[in-house]
Design a protein around this motif. Structure first.
Motif, mmCIF file in Angstrom:
data_model
loop_
_atom_site.group_PDB
_atom_site.id
_atom_site.type_symbol
_atom_site.label_atom_id
_atom_site.label_comp_id
_atom_site.label_asym_id
_atom_site.label_seq_id
_atom_site.Cartn_x
_atom_site.Cartn_y
_atom_site.Cartn_z
ATOM 1 N N ARG A 39 0.842 -1.173 0.000
ATOM 2 C CA ARG A 39 0.000 0.000 0.000
ATOM 3 C C ARG A 39 0.886 1.234 0.000
ATOM 4 N NH1 ARG A 39 -4.215 0.346 4.680
ATOM 5 N NH2 ARG A 39 -4.581 -1.715 3.886
ATOM 6 N N ARG A 40 0.502 2.217 -0.766
ATOM 7 C CA ARG A 40 1.285 3.442 -0.862
ATOM 8 C C ARG A 40 1.056 4.337 0.342
ATOM 9 N NH1 ARG A 40 -1.343 1.879 -4.952
ATOM 10 N NH2 ARG A 40 -0.338 1.380 -6.884
ATOM 11 N N ARG A 41 2.090 5.007 0.766
ATOM 12 C CA ARG A 41 1.963 5.979 1.843
ATOM 13 C C ARG A 41 2.093 7.367 1.248
ATOM 14 N NH1 ARG A 41 5.924 4.452 6.544
ATOM 15 N NH2 ARG A 41 5.132 6.445 7.223
ATOM 16 N N MET A 42 1.090 8.164 1.460
ATOM 17 C CA MET A 42 1.100 9.515 0.933
ATOM 18 C C MET A 42 2.059 10.393 1.732
ATOM 19 S SD MET A 42 -0.148 11.834 -1.123
ATOM 20 C CE MET A 42 -1.591 11.066 -1.797
ATOM 21 N N PHE A 43 2.103 10.171 3.040
ATOM 22 C CA PHE A 43 2.907 11.015 3.913
ATOM 23 C C PHE A 43 3.808 10.180 4.795
ATOM 24 C CE2 PHE A 43 -1.196 13.308 3.507
ATOM 25 C CZ PHE A 43 -0.720 14.431 2.842
ATOM 26 N N ALA A 44 4.967 10.719 5.098
ATOM 27 C CA ALA A 44 5.798 10.146 6.150
ATOM 28 C C ALA A 44 5.093 10.465 7.470
ATOM 29 C CB ALA A 44 7.189 10.762 6.116
ATOM 30 N N GLY A 45 5.464 9.767 8.529
ATOM 31 C CA GLY A 45 4.791 9.945 9.816
ATOM 32 C C GLY A 45 4.778 11.373 10.313
ATOM 33 N N ASP A 46 5.904 12.062 10.209
ATOM 34 C CA ASP A 46 5.945 13.442 10.694
ATOM 35 C C ASP A 46 5.096 14.353 9.819
ATOM 36 O OD1 ASP A 46 7.784 13.091 8.592
ATOM 37 O OD2 ASP A 46 9.079 14.700 9.303
ATOM 38 N N GLY A 63 -11.259 11.564 14.657
ATOM 39 C CA GLY A 63 -10.473 10.820 13.682
ATOM 40 C C GLY A 63 -11.166 10.600 12.363
ATOM 41 N N TYR A 64 -12.421 10.152 12.411
ATOM 42 C CA TYR A 64 -13.134 9.874 11.167
ATOM 43 C C TYR A 64 -13.329 11.149 10.357
ATOM 44 C CZ TYR A 64 -16.641 8.185 7.905
ATOM 45 O OH TYR A 64 -17.331 7.873 6.770
ATOM 46 N N GLU A 69 -11.968 14.562 5.718
ATOM 47 C CA GLU A 69 -11.472 15.862 5.254
ATOM 48 C C GLU A 69 -10.300 15.695 4.296
ATOM 49 O OE1 GLU A 69 -11.365 19.934 4.710
ATOM 50 O OE2 GLU A 69 -12.929 18.715 5.657
ATOM 51 N N ILE A 70 -9.369 14.806 4.625
ATOM 52 C CA ILE A 70 -8.235 14.568 3.733
ATOM 53 C C ILE A 70 -8.722 13.968 2.417
ATOM 54 C CG2 ILE A 70 -6.138 13.187 3.410
ATOM 55 C CD1 ILE A 70 -5.608 13.614 6.441
ATOM 56 N N GLU A 71 -9.660 13.041 2.504
ATOM 57 C CA GLU A 71 -10.214 12.450 1.294
ATOM 58 C C GLU A 71 -10.890 13.515 0.433
ATOM 59 O OE1 GLU A 71 -12.764 8.511 0.049
ATOM 60 O OE2 GLU A 71 -13.184 9.439 1.983
ATOM 61 N N ALA A 72 -11.633 14.432 1.056
ATOM 62 C CA ALA A 72 -12.303 15.498 0.321
ATOM 63 C C ALA A 72 -11.292 16.431 -0.338
ATOM 64 C CB ALA A 72 -13.216 16.288 1.250
ATOM 65 N N ALA A 79 -7.224 8.622 1.146
ATOM 66 C CA ALA A 79 -7.810 8.698 2.485
ATOM 67 C C ALA A 79 -6.921 7.854 3.395
ATOM 68 C CB ALA A 79 -9.238 8.179 2.499
ATOM 69 N N PRO A 80 -6.348 8.464 4.422
ATOM 70 C CA PRO A 80 -5.511 7.669 5.326
ATOM 71 C C PRO A 80 -6.370 6.662 6.079
ATOM 72 C CG PRO A 80 -5.863 9.858 6.241
ATOM 73 C CD PRO A 80 -6.470 9.850 4.867
ATOM 74 N N SER A 81 -5.770 5.543 6.427
ATOM 75 C CA SER A 81 -6.529 4.504 7.116
ATOM 76 C C SER A 81 -6.681 4.861 8.594
ATOM 77 C CB SER A 81 -5.822 3.158 6.983
ATOM 78 O OG SER A 81 -4.668 3.142 7.791
ATOM 79 N N PRO A 82 -7.744 4.365 9.227
ATOM 80 C CA PRO A 82 -7.900 4.566 10.667
ATOM 81 C C PRO A 82 -6.697 4.023 11.444
ATOM 82 C CG PRO A 82 -9.936 3.738 9.725
ATOM 83 C CD PRO A 82 -8.898 3.671 8.645
ATOM 84 N N GLY A 83 -6.075 2.977 10.925
ATOM 85 C CA GLY A 83 -4.921 2.375 11.581
ATOM 86 C C GLY A 83 -3.697 3.261 11.585
#
Length: 191
Positions: A39-46, A63-64, A69-72, A79-83
């Protein structure tokens, strides 16, 4: 057998690169440089911490709501995962950058703290670049979504599946199809 830690990205791990307009997203899920699918990561953790903190600065959120908001803002492209989001919220709270706010909602709503505001101010250029990245992805997605290009790509995919799907395709036919696609790519590049 699976080796190494998958960082929550599934059993296959992976390494790769994805172009999102002017932005390149890279990943090495296993961390061993061997490649594979993941799975691709859009952002590094920081970076994700800064994005979430900026969104919480705009308005207290749960959180949801942050995921939506990021998805929009990316036009549905990401859309980042809840995990990923919920542990990041926990970390931001432990760092004292956000705090749970009293709310009528059943979910925890977080607001930015003074320390969180100072953290954003110190990293203003990075935050601005990250928010521009979200906007650029959303803009690119809206330009291509429902466009004649998307329709044409769908037509090409359908024709390729039908034409190349039968077992009687010769190597000459495969080369001819590849030449046509390569020529189309060259013409598009010159536009």
């Amino acid at each position: 057998m699976f080796r190494g830690h998958n960082h929550g990205f599934g059993p296959h791990g992976g390494r790769g690169r994805r172009q999102w307009g002017p932005f390149t997203v890279e990943w090495d899920v296993r961390g061993d440089g061997r490649g594979g699918r993941g799975r691709r990561r859009m952002f590094a953790g920081d970076e994700l911490r800064l994005v979430l903190l900026k969104l919480i600065e705009e308005a207290p959120r749960h959180g949801y709501d942050l995921i939506r908001e990021i998805e929009a803002r990316t036009g549905g492209a990401y859309a980042p995962s809840p995990g990923v989001v919920y542990p990041t919220l926990t970390l931001l709270a432990e760092m004292g950058l956000i705090a749970e706010q009293d709310s009528d909602e059943p979910k925890k709503v977080f607001a930015i703290t003074n320390a969180g505001q100072a953290h954003l101010t110190e990293r203003e250029e990075a935050v601005e670049a990250l928010m521009e990245r979200l906007a650029a992805i959303g803009s690119m997605r809206s330009r291509s979504e429902g466009s004649p290009v998307r329709r044409a790509m769908g037509n090409l995919r359908t024709v390729l599946q039908h034409r190349l799907g039968d077992g009687e395709v010769t190597q000459d036919t495969l080369h001819a199809v590849a030449d046509i696609i390569d020529e189309a790519a060259r013409k598009i590049e010159r536009l």
